[in-house]
Design a protein around this motif. Structure first.
Motif, PDB file in Angstrom:
ATOM      1  N   ALA A  19       0.837  -1.205   0.000  1.00  0.00           N
ATOM      2  CA  ALA A  19       0.000   0.000   0.000  1.00  0.00           C
ATOM      3  C   ALA A  19       0.872   1.256   0.000  1.00  0.00           C
ATOM      4  CB  ALA A  19      -0.922   0.002   1.216  1.00  0.00           C
ATOM      5  N   GLN A  20       1.955   1.234   0.772  1.00  0.00           N
ATOM      6  CA  GLN A  20       2.867   2.376   0.802  1.00  0.00           C
ATOM      7  C   GLN A  20       3.520   2.586  -0.559  1.00  0.00           C
ATOM      8  OE1 GLN A  20       5.424   1.304   4.075  1.00  0.00           O
ATOM      9  NE2 GLN A  20       4.159   2.386   5.556  1.00  0.00           N
ATOM     10  N   GLU A 130      10.619   4.783   6.218  1.00  0.00           N
ATOM     11  CA  GLU A 130       9.244   4.755   6.719  1.00  0.00           C
ATOM     12  C   GLU A 130       8.429   5.706   5.851  1.00  0.00           C
ATOM     13  OE1 GLU A 130       6.797   5.486  10.881  1.00  0.00           O
ATOM     14  OE2 GLU A 130       8.730   6.462  10.600  1.00  0.00           O
ATOM     15  N   VAL A 131       7.286   5.245   5.370  1.00  0.00           N
ATOM     16  CA  VAL A 131       6.414   6.056   4.518  1.00  0.00           C
ATOM     17  C   VAL A 131       5.084   6.234   5.243  1.00  0.00           C
ATOM     18  CG1 VAL A 131       5.269   6.222   2.279  1.00  0.00           C
ATOM     19  CG2 VAL A 131       7.498   5.091   2.444  1.00  0.00           C
ATOM     20  N   THR A 141      10.635   9.053   5.646  1.00  0.00           N
ATOM     21  CA  THR A 141      11.693   9.254   6.627  1.00  0.00           C
ATOM     22  C   THR A 141      12.715   8.132   6.493  1.00  0.00           C
ATOM     23  OG1 THR A 141      10.132  10.300   8.140  1.00  0.00           O
ATOM     24  CG2 THR A 141      12.233   9.574   9.075  1.00  0.00           C
ATOM     25  N   ILE A 142      13.948   8.538   6.224  1.00  0.00           N
ATOM     26  CA  ILE A 142      15.058   7.589   6.102  1.00  0.00           C
ATOM     27  C   ILE A 142      15.888   7.718   7.373  1.00  0.00           C
ATOM     28  CG2 ILE A 142      17.118   6.945   4.797  1.00  0.00           C
ATOM     29  CD1 ILE A 142      15.822   8.522   2.395  1.00  0.00           C
ATOM     30  N   LEU A 162      11.732  13.540   3.571  1.00  0.00           N
ATOM     31  CA  LEU A 162      11.243  14.138   2.340  1.00  0.00           C
ATOM     32  C   LEU A 162       9.730  14.234   2.434  1.00  0.00           C
ATOM     33  CD1 LEU A 162      13.691  11.983   1.505  1.00  0.00           C
ATOM     34  CD2 LEU A 162      13.227  12.984  -0.702  1.00  0.00           C
ATOM     35  N   VAL A 163       9.178  15.351   1.968  1.00  0.00           N
ATOM     36  CA  VAL A 163       7.733  15.538   1.957  1.00  0.00           C
ATOM     37  C   VAL A 163       7.315  15.783   0.516  1.00  0.00           C
ATOM     38  CG1 VAL A 163       5.805  16.931   2.782  1.00  0.00           C
ATOM     39  CG2 VAL A 163       7.751  16.501   4.295  1.00  0.00           C
ATOM     40  N   ILE A 164       6.377  14.951   0.022  1.00  0.00           N
ATOM     41  CA  ILE A 164       5.895  15.052  -1.350  1.00  0.00           C
ATOM     42  C   ILE A 164       4.406  15.369  -1.320  1.00  0.00           C
ATOM     43  CG2 ILE A 164       5.564  13.832  -3.539  1.00  0.00           C
ATOM     44  CD1 ILE A 164       7.948  12.040  -2.718  1.00  0.00           C
TER      45      ILE A 164
END
Length: 194
Positions: A19-20, A130-131, A141-142, A162-164
């Protein structure tokens, strides 16, 4: 009974990872048909010991298959990724590394390559990623894991975020967290997909 519970937990994790990956692919689909992307970049440097953050303006350029360049204050500060090679220019000092030599950048490289390919590169099996979906934003988040205490001391960053924007496929920000609460954050606006 234990085996059944373990099997159910494993299936649940695989479903969540799938799903992620699907959310990620939808969020970055616009990159699939773009060969380059440019945006305005604002760099914020936060040092816990200082009362005021430093800010500066520049540009973000991303090109397929694996080139990312953030240039601030007319090239005085730069963050470059060209495939597995990373170059950082800060305060007039140049630092070079690669994802083969410096494991903390391996997932970072994979995530950016996947963004630039429109999600074609699978990120669901990355163990230090983590997504999370938060409204119309996707947060990645890495958190690199060092393989030894010596490697942990050498790590420049404790995590990357990172934010998308899932509606526009725009990379809204990249934050590189350091030790002692310090961080460097890049925010991006005025996107141009070509």
């Amino acid at each position: 009974m234990r085996r059944v519970l373990l099997l159910l937990a494993l299936i649940g994790q695989m479903t969540l990872a799938g799903a992620q990956q699907a959310d990620f692919q939808k969020a970055v689909a616009r990159y699939k048909n773009s060969t380059s992307v440019t945006a305005t970049a604002t760099k914020t440097t936060h040092k816990a010991a200082l009362a005021k953050d430093e800010t500066a303006k520049g540009t973000l350029t991303m090109k397929q298959p694996a080139q990312v360049s953030i240039t601030i204050t007319e090239g005085k500060d730069q963050l470059l990724m060209e495939g597995s090679q990373f170059t950082m220019v800060a305060g007039g000092r140049k630092h070079k590394t690669s994802s083969q030599k410096n494991a903390q950048f391996a997932t970072f490289q994979t995530v950016f390559e996947s963004i630039l390919s429109g999600g074609a590169k699978d990120i669901s099996k990355l163990t230090d990623l983590e997504v999370k979906k938060q409204g119309s934003l996707l947060l990645l988040t890495i958190t690199p894991v060092a393989d030894s205490k010596k490697a942990a001391r050498r790590m420049m960053f404790t995590s990357f975020q990172l934010v998308i924007d899932t509606k526009t496929s725009e990379l809204r920000s990249l934050r590189m967290n350091e030790k002692a609460g310090n961080y460097t954050e890049y925010t991006f606006t005025n996107f141009n997909f070509k």
